[in-house]
Every structure is written in C-alpha cells, then in structure tokens.
Design a protein around this motif. Structure first.
Motif, mmCIF file in Angstrom:
data_model
loop_
_atom_site.group_PDB
_atom_site.id
_atom_site.type_symbol
_atom_site.label_atom_id
_atom_site.label_comp_id
_atom_site.label_asym_id
_atom_site.label_seq_id
_atom_site.Cartn_x
_atom_site.Cartn_y
_atom_site.Cartn_z
ATOM 1 N N LEU A 133 0.838 -1.193 0.000
ATOM 2 C CA LEU A 133 0.000 0.000 0.000
ATOM 3 C C LEU A 133 0.878 1.250 0.000
ATOM 4 C CD1 LEU A 133 -2.829 -0.886 2.565
ATOM 5 C CD2 LEU A 133 -2.399 -1.794 0.299
ATOM 6 N N HIS A 134 0.661 2.123 -0.959
ATOM 7 C CA HIS A 134 1.390 3.393 -0.991
ATOM 8 C C HIS A 134 0.526 4.549 -0.518
ATOM 9 C CE1 HIS A 134 5.367 2.709 -3.131
ATOM 10 N NE2 HIS A 134 4.906 1.528 -2.798
ATOM 11 N N ASP A 135 -0.644 4.221 -0.017
ATOM 12 C CA ASP A 135 -1.554 5.213 0.532
ATOM 13 C C ASP A 135 -2.507 4.399 1.423
ATOM 14 O OD1 ASP A 135 -2.907 7.543 1.025
ATOM 15 O OD2 ASP A 135 -3.258 8.038 -1.080
ATOM 16 N N ASN A 136 -3.247 5.077 2.281
ATOM 17 C CA ASN A 136 -4.177 4.340 3.136
ATOM 18 C C ASN A 136 -5.335 3.768 2.307
ATOM 19 O OD1 ASN A 136 -2.627 5.072 5.272
ATOM 20 N ND2 ASN A 136 -4.093 6.509 6.147
ATOM 21 N N ASN B 103 -8.597 8.006 10.766
ATOM 22 C CA ASN B 103 -8.644 9.395 10.323
ATOM 23 C C ASN B 103 -10.071 9.895 10.308
ATOM 24 O OD1 ASN B 103 -5.859 9.885 9.733
ATOM 25 N ND2 ASN B 103 -6.105 8.489 8.014
ATOM 26 N N THR B 104 -10.237 11.154 10.632
ATOM 27 C CA THR B 104 -11.556 11.776 10.556
ATOM 28 C C THR B 104 -11.715 12.385 9.172
ATOM 29 O OG1 THR B 104 -11.398 12.297 12.884
ATOM 30 C CG2 THR B 104 -13.071 13.478 11.632
ATOM 31 N N PHE B 105 -12.874 12.168 8.563
ATOM 32 C CA PHE B 105 -13.109 12.842 7.288
ATOM 33 C C PHE B 105 -14.329 13.733 7.411
ATOM 34 C CE2 PHE B 105 -15.282 8.762 7.053
ATOM 35 C CZ PHE B 105 -16.547 9.131 6.649
ATOM 36 N N ALA C 119 -16.773 16.550 4.859
ATOM 37 C CA ALA C 119 -16.985 17.123 3.538
ATOM 38 C C ALA C 119 -16.940 18.644 3.622
ATOM 39 C CB ALA C 119 -18.328 16.669 2.980
ATOM 40 N N VAL D 257 -0.531 3.010 5.178
ATOM 41 C CA VAL D 257 0.466 2.994 4.107
ATOM 42 C C VAL D 257 1.647 2.124 4.554
ATOM 43 C CG1 VAL D 257 1.311 5.224 4.973
ATOM 44 C CG2 VAL D 257 1.981 4.486 2.728
ATOM 45 N N ARG E 146 -5.404 0.833 -8.176
ATOM 46 C CA ARG E 146 -6.045 1.709 -7.196
ATOM 47 C C ARG E 146 -7.133 0.934 -6.487
ATOM 48 N NH1 ARG E 146 -4.897 7.197 -7.501
ATOM 49 N NH2 ARG E 146 -3.576 7.675 -9.266
ATOM 50 N N TRP F 194 -11.111 5.310 -1.337
ATOM 51 C CA TRP F 194 -10.334 6.515 -1.680
ATOM 52 C C TRP F 194 -9.447 6.283 -2.892
ATOM 53 C CZ3 TRP F 194 -13.519 8.391 1.397
ATOM 54 C CH2 TRP F 194 -13.499 8.352 2.790
ATOM 55 N N MET F 195 -9.576 5.151 -3.554
ATOM 56 C CA MET F 195 -8.749 4.838 -4.737
ATOM 57 C C MET F 195 -7.251 4.990 -4.435
ATOM 58 S SD MET F 195 -10.909 4.152 -7.201
ATOM 59 C CE MET F 195 -10.543 4.654 -8.863
ATOM 60 N N ALA F 196 -6.809 4.287 -3.429
ATOM 61 C CA ALA F 196 -5.417 4.405 -2.997
ATOM 62 C C ALA F 196 -4.497 3.634 -3.934
ATOM 63 C CB ALA F 196 -5.282 3.858 -1.584
ATOM 64 N N LYS F 197 -3.338 4.191 -4.180
ATOM 65 C CA LYS F 197 -2.388 3.521 -5.066
ATOM 66 C C LYS F 197 -1.698 2.379 -4.335
ATOM 67 C CE LYS F 197 -0.673 6.202 -8.885
ATOM 68 N NZ LYS F 197 0.217 7.263 -9.299
#
Lengths: 258, 332
Positions: A10-13, A94-96, A98, A131, A152, A156-159
């Motif tokens: 994983l290169h992102d969460n 993590n908090t998200f 909008a 990550v 992806r 969140w479409m993580a790489k």
C-alpha cells in the motif's frame, strides 16, 4: 494455465467500509478478491463507466450479467484473482469531513438542528489500512497477461504497488483429494466439486471469505525443488501451498441457478 | 502556441462514457510558503514510512491527504466558472451548482471532471485521481508549534481587567517543506486538461485556515500523457530522498533539477507507453502558453465555454440528463 504470485504494497491508506458502527467505519484486514479483481482489470476486461445512474446504482451487481460492470467478463479469460492475505498490516484512524463552498462547514451530529437525516451527514472516522501494509495474492489466467504495476484500491482509490511473478509450471502439480488451503478463499467462487470441510469465517461484505480452510477436490500443489527455488526471494511463502482448481467468479452461484 | 498546438491533437473531442487508457499525469513539487496546517484529528497528520527506497530506516512524515489537495483546487476552479457566469452560487439561478450537496448541477466542468455522488440520484466517478502526499523531510524537522491568540482592539490580551481566553497552541508545517506529488487525470478533452492544469497553477492555499495561512506553490516538473498509471507519491518521495542524500533543505531550484533526473529514471522502469512528455524547457514554454490563455479574458472565456459545452453534452448523452440510463449496457 498460468499462475502468478503478487505482492501488494500500500502506498496510501486503503479504506473499505467493512463494518459501520455509528460514525466509525472499519476496514477488514483481508482484501476481498472481488475488489482486487476490479482494481486489476477494471478498465481492461471489465468496462468501467464514469456515470452511475438508474436502477442499478444501489444494487450489487457483481455476478449479474445485466449489470454492466459484472465480474463474469473475467471467466472466459480464465482470469481469477484470489483474496489478499495480510503479510504485514497496520491501521490508521482518520476523521473525514466534507467541505462546503464557503470553506468552512460545521459538521452536524446525530439529531442536531439542521441535520435532517438520521445519520451524521458529512463526517465520520475511518479506520484505514495504513500505508506500507503488505499483502500477497495469486492470480490464475488461461494465458500470459500483462499485470499492471500500480492499481487503485478502496473507497479513496489508494495507489497500491504490484510486484507480480509468474510461478514456473514445473513448481505446480495438479492433485486431487483432501487438502488445506491457508490462503483466504471466496466460497461463492468455489465450484460445486470443491467440498468445504472446515474453515474460519472472515465476515465482510459483499461475500464473507473463508480462511485456513480444509477442502476436498482438485487442487494445485506448489511444492518441491522448483518451488523452493522460486520462493527463495519470498521468505513469506510456505514450503507447501495448495490452491483450489476450477475457481471462477460465481462458480457456485451460477451452478445452482442453471 | 507551438507546444500547445502539438499537444492539442492528443486529446479526444468529447468525454467518453467508459474509462479508457488515456492518462495525463501532472508531476509536481508542492512547496509550502507559509505555515499550513494539515490535520483531521487535532494534530498534524503523519505516517511512518521508509525514508527512501534504498534507505530502509523508517521516519515519520507529514501527510497531505488527497482530499486536502483536490478540495482547494476544485474550489479555485469553481470560482473561475462562477466568474464567467457558467455556474452560479445563487440558489434561485437556473445554473445553480451546489458543491458537495444534493443540488450539484451534474453538468458543469467541476461536476463532470471531479465527480459527485448524490445517493439514489446517481453519481459520477472522478476523472481526477490524487494521492496522499508525503513530506520529503521528516515530521520532526518539518513542523513547529505556535501559540496563536485573538487580542482585543487595544492589542492586549486583557480587556477591562478581564483576560481573554482566545489563545491556543497548534502545530504548523514549516515553510519550504516539499510534498512531491503525482496528480492523475483520465480521459480529458483538451479543454478539460487545461482546466485541471489551471486549477493546479492557480490554487494558492491548502489546508486549514485558508484565509490566514497555508500558502503553497505547485512547481510542475513534468506533464505526461500515458496509457497507464505511473509511480505513487510515496515512491517518488522516497526516490528523491535517496537522490538528495540528506540534503533535504536544498533550494527549490535545485530540488527541481534533482526531481527531473529522478522522474526520468523512474519512468524508465514503468511498463507503460508515454505518448507525450513535457519536461524542462519544453514544459516552461508550455506553461507560459497556458498562462497566456488564463491572462486573456477572451481566450479564457472561450476555452471555458467550450468545456462547458462538452460537459453538458456528456451529461445529456451519458450523464444525469440522459434518457437512456446507463448502469447496464443497452444491448443486453
């Protein structure tokens, strides 16, 4: 038949809403094979339309031929992606929230004035796979295919970095009988001829997976000198790996329908 | 307009219904120029990662989440669309478009390119992919805690003998912290490409408290047209880290030079076809040409009007206003 061994980093969460508890959304530690299938082949074998409209948007259509983005496109190619097994994983919460156009929007809690719905309208806490987490999986294909180096994954479409390695034919033996498969499996994709004897259940949508299973049927055995030579570079691989044969998207479901 | 004209023919004339293998990658160095704050839970976002690809020590890095990159960029673009009256912020107007809400117009360039989701009423996948960006230098070296206060009109913290309580302490990102980034755009038209690029060049503030602090600048390193995905932000950051050999506070001009070398090397390893590559002087020239469009009201209005027409056509054919609802293929 070609069998690939894939290492995923994983290169992102990565986030999936596997379990929703109030405003906490939790991601399961295993990666679902259907999610991986879309990630690997979502714009090559499976059509991916930008617009999502009409009666199908809120309906799962993984195995529905009427649904444009179904997984059945992969069956004629003999392509099958196994679920992802976590070799090393960690979580981050993590908090998200909008954003509104005035650059600052106050989050509305449950039942608060202005919150017209019975769920928190624009924020929550996501428990995501961190990550650097590492996964492994296997991919069957009828013929050699180009696997992407980057996919992806998740909401969140993580790489995710993919290192794929073709397992030499000489390391694969076809056997039949009772065997143990440590790699997670999707029970809906197992053909009728595979009898599932024992398993641990991994509860997750859209279809719960099974792990540490004992099955009876035809299987691929990865063992011997050539396998040992192959796995020299991959210390995470065991001396003996068994994977079921005949797996296909919806194999059990479709057999029952027809 | 030589560079622009050379690129123009590489794009389709309209937005397709299905995703295809047309990718545009904007490779940038995002560079903080004041004291931004990137936090979601009261502290700066961090992640522990390997320092470099070959440097296996782990370090904590500041994280600039993907949403914290695209949100200000979208808002910058929407400001522009409002300024030329293509969309309106007035709820009673015919072309009203609400950001992140049920009243998205579903047909303006922002809705079609960056996507929207409105529950049962359908959604549009984003054609812009961003990834969390990681600071080149470690968290410890890249932040400082500041006390901020709200003084009274006399400039003091006491008013009529009463102490004010508008005082707090917050971690800020330091200036000149670099976040190497790849932002990806799929299946754009020429105008859509210019719109997203313009947003990258025109967005000045990122993170919390956007009107006070958070100034950042995006330095484009390369623009690539390819048929597949390329390396991640983390990979790019780690490769840069290795190449800099500890000199992480090098001036931005030097960083750009090193980034050029690194990008070229990393691209050699990617199993994809690159149909167009803009770097170095070509890129400078190209960006000058793009600036000319954004400086000239006539050209800009025409470009945005064309873009609006394309996204409106898309919406009528395949999107929210199409009579033939997609989600299933018509033939089956």
């Amino acid at each position: 038949m070609v069998l690939y061994y894939c290492q995923l980093t994983l290169h992102d969460n990565v986030f999936f809403a596997t379990r929703e508890m109030g405003i906490l959304y939790e991601t399961e530690q295993y990666l679902h094979n259907w999610a991986l299938s879309y990630a690997f082949f979502g714009d090559t074998y499976i059509p991916l339309s930008y617009a999502n409209l009409g009666q199908y948007i809120q309906k799962p259509g993984y195995l529905d031929p009427k649904f444009e983005q179904n997984l059945l496109y992969l069956n004629p190619q003999g392509i099958y992606v196994f679920p992802g097994f976590p070799q090393r994983y960690f979580y981050q919460i993590n908090t998200f929230k909008a954003a509104q156009v005035n650059y600052y929007g106050r989050s509305k809690k449950f039942g608060e004035k202005g919150a017209s719905r019975n769920y928190p309208i624009n924020y929550g806490r996501a428990k995501e796979l961190g990550v650097g987490s590492e996964y492994s999986t296997y991919i069957y294909s009828k013929k050699e295919i180009d696997l992407p180096r980057w996919i992806r994954l998740g909401k969140w479409m993580a790489k995710v970095k993919v290192d794929s390695h073709q397992i030499p034919d000489s390391a694969i033996a076809l056997r039949s009988g009772t065997y143990a498969c440590h790699h997670p499996l999707n029970p809906l994709d197992l053909p009728e001829s595979q009898e599932i004897l024992l398993y641990n259940r991994i509860v997750m949508p859209p279809v719960s997976l099974i792990a540490q299973a004992q099955l009876s049927g035809e299987y691929c055995e990865l063992k011997g000198d050539d396998w040992d030579r192959f796995r020299r570079d991959f210390p995470e691989l065991k001396a003996e790996v068994c994977l079921p044969v005949g797996v296909a998207y919806g194999a059990r479901e479709i057999a029952n329908v027809s | 307009m030589t560079q622009l004209n050379a690129l123009k023919n590489e794009f389709a004339n309209d937005f397709p219904r299905l995703a295809s293998g047309h990718y545009v990658h904007f490779i940038l160095l995002r560079h903080s120029q004041s004291f931004p704050v990137f936090q979601t839970d009261g502290v700066l976002n961090t992640a522990r990662t390997q320092a470099g690809i070959n440097t296996t020590d782990t370090i904590s890095r500041l994280v600039l989440f993907k949403r914290k990159q695209t949100t200000p960029e979208r808002l910058a673009g929407r400001e522009l669309l409002r300024s030329v009256s293509l969309i309106s912020g007035d709820p009673d107007a015919e072309n009203y478009c609400q950001y992140n809400g049920e009243k998205s117009c579903k047909q303006c360039p922002d809705c079609i390119i960056y996507g929207f989701a409105i529950g049962d009423s359908g959604s549009e996948r984003s054609k812009v992919y961003s990834d969390s960006a990681f600071s080149l230098s470690s968290y410890e070296q890249s932040h400082r805690s500041f006390i901020f206060n709200g003084p009274s009109e006399a400039g003091t913290m006491s008013e009529g003998g009463q102490m004010r309580n508008a005082i707090n302490e917050l971690d800020h990102v330091l200036p000149e912290v670099t976040f190497p980034t790849v932002e990806t755009l799929r299946d754009p038209t020429y105008e859509g490409f210019l719109y997203v690029l313009g947003n990258l060049l025109r967005t000045r503030r990122y993170g919390a408290q956007e009107t006070r602090t958070g100034t950042m600048r995006n330095y484009p390193i390369a623009i690539l047209l390819t048929d597949g995905e390329i390396f991640s932000n983390l990979y790019f950051t780690q490769a840069l880290y290795d190449e800099l050999k500890g000199d992480l506070n090098a001036p931005i001009a030097d960083l750009k030079t090193v980034a050029n070398t690194v990008v070229n090397r990393l691209l050699e390893d990617e199993p994809i076809r690159i149909s167009h590559k803009l770097m170095g002087n070509d890129l400078e020239q190209f960006l000058d040409e793009v600036s000319e469009i954004y400086k000239d009201e006539e050209q800009l209005t025409e470009m945005l009007a064309n873009l609006y027409e394309q996204t409106e056509t898309y919406c009528n054919h395949y999107g929210a206003k199409s009579s033939k609802r997609s989600g299933k293929s018509g033939k089956k």
